[in-house]
Design a protein around this motif. Structure first.
Motif, mmCIF file in Angstrom:
data_model
loop_
_atom_site.group_PDB
_atom_site.id
_atom_site.type_symbol
_atom_site.label_atom_id
_atom_site.label_comp_id
_atom_site.label_asym_id
_atom_site.label_seq_id
_atom_site.Cartn_x
_atom_site.Cartn_y
_atom_site.Cartn_z
ATOM 1 N N THR A 46 0.864 -1.175 0.000
ATOM 2 C CA THR A 46 0.000 0.000 0.000
ATOM 3 C C THR A 46 0.900 1.224 0.000
ATOM 4 N N TYR A 48 1.185 5.446 -0.002
ATOM 5 C CA TYR A 48 0.598 6.754 0.251
ATOM 6 C C TYR A 48 1.606 7.814 -0.160
ATOM 7 N N ASN A 59 -5.699 8.594 0.228
ATOM 8 C CA ASN A 59 -6.138 7.329 -0.355
ATOM 9 C C ASN A 59 -4.912 6.518 -0.710
ATOM 10 N N GLN A 61 -2.744 3.610 -2.463
ATOM 11 C CA GLN A 61 -2.734 2.954 -3.770
ATOM 12 C C GLN A 61 -2.166 1.553 -3.585
ATOM 13 N N SER A 62 -2.865 0.546 -4.070
ATOM 14 C CA SER A 62 -2.380 -0.825 -4.009
ATOM 15 C C SER A 62 -1.466 -1.068 -5.203
ATOM 16 N N ILE A 63 -0.233 -1.545 -4.927
ATOM 17 C CA ILE A 63 0.746 -1.790 -5.988
ATOM 18 C C ILE A 63 1.222 -3.237 -5.863
#
Length: 180
Positions: A46, A48, A59, A61-63
Motif C-alpha cells: 500500500t 501513500y 487514499n 494505492q495498491s501496488i
C-alpha cells in the motif's frame, strides 16, 4: 508525548493498508515524503504519496510486488528517488520496485529459494542488496546500484544473482540470533 515514553493521541491518523501488513517504509519514492507497507495477506504493498500532507484523508494505492506474500524489504536510495527491494516468500522471488515521479513501479523479479529477508549495504559509490532464504546459510547478492559508465548516479549496474556468501547463524534464544 506525555512523558515516560508514552503517547496520548486522542485523534490518531489512520492509514488503511492491505491485509496482514508486515513492514512499513517512509521514503522519497516519488519526490515527496511517502509511506509504503508490505501486505502479505493481500500480496501487494500500500502506497501513500505525500502522506503527511494528506493526513488521514489520504487514499492508499495498491501496488503489486510481482510476487505473493511479501514479508520483508529494504529501502535503497539510488539518486533522485528511493527504490524498494521486496522478498516475496510464497512465490520465491525478490522484487525491485523503482521510484519515480509517478510513485513505485515494478521493474524486475529475481528467482530465489524461500526468500525471507533483505538487507542493503552502502559502501563508497555503490549500494549492494543481499537476500537470505529461510533454512539457508547463504546470503545472495541480488542487486548492485552505483555509477554507470555514463557517470549518472543511481543506475542499476548489475541485476543478476552474482555471488553468494556463506554465513553462520546460531540461535542464542527464541528471540535472537548471532552472526558468526
Amino acid at each position: 508525548g506525555v512523558g515516560n515514553g508514552f503517547f496520548n493521541d486522542q485523534n490518531p491518523e489512520i492509514f488503511p493498508t492491505g491485509a496482514d501488513p508486515q513492514q512499513a517504509f517512509v521514503g522519497n519514492f516519488d519526490g515527496r515524503l511517502d509511506l509504503a507497507t508490505l501486505d502479505a495477506g493481500s500480496d501487494d504493498l500500500t502506497f501513500y504519496s505525500n502522506f503527511l500532507q494528506a493526513g488521514g484523508n489520504a487514499n492508499g494505492q495498491s501496488i503489486s510486488t510481482g510476487g505473493s506474500e511479501p514479508l520483508s524489504g529494504a529501502e535503497v536510495f539510488t539518486g533522485g528517488f528511493d527504490d524498494l527491494v521486496v522478498a516475496n516468500s510464497a512465490s520465491n522471488t525478490y522484487s525491485l520496485l523503482v521510484g519515480s515521479s509517478q510513485g513505485l513501479e515494478l521493474s524486475e523479479l529475481v528467482d530465489a529459494q524461500n526468500p525471507s529477508g533483505v538487507a542493503a549495504i552502502f559502501s563508497g559509490d555503490a549500494t549492494q542488496v543481499y537476500g537470505v532464504g529461510e533454512g539457508s546459510d547463504v546470503a545472495s547478492l541480488l542487486f548492485t546500484f552505483g555509477f554507470s559508465s555514463s557517470g549518472s548516479s543511481g543506475d542499476l549496474v548489475q541485476t543478476e544473482l552474482v555471488s553468494e556468501i556463506e554465513i553462520g547463524l546460531s540461535a542464542l534464544a527464541n528471540s535472537s540470533l548471532t552472526v558468526l
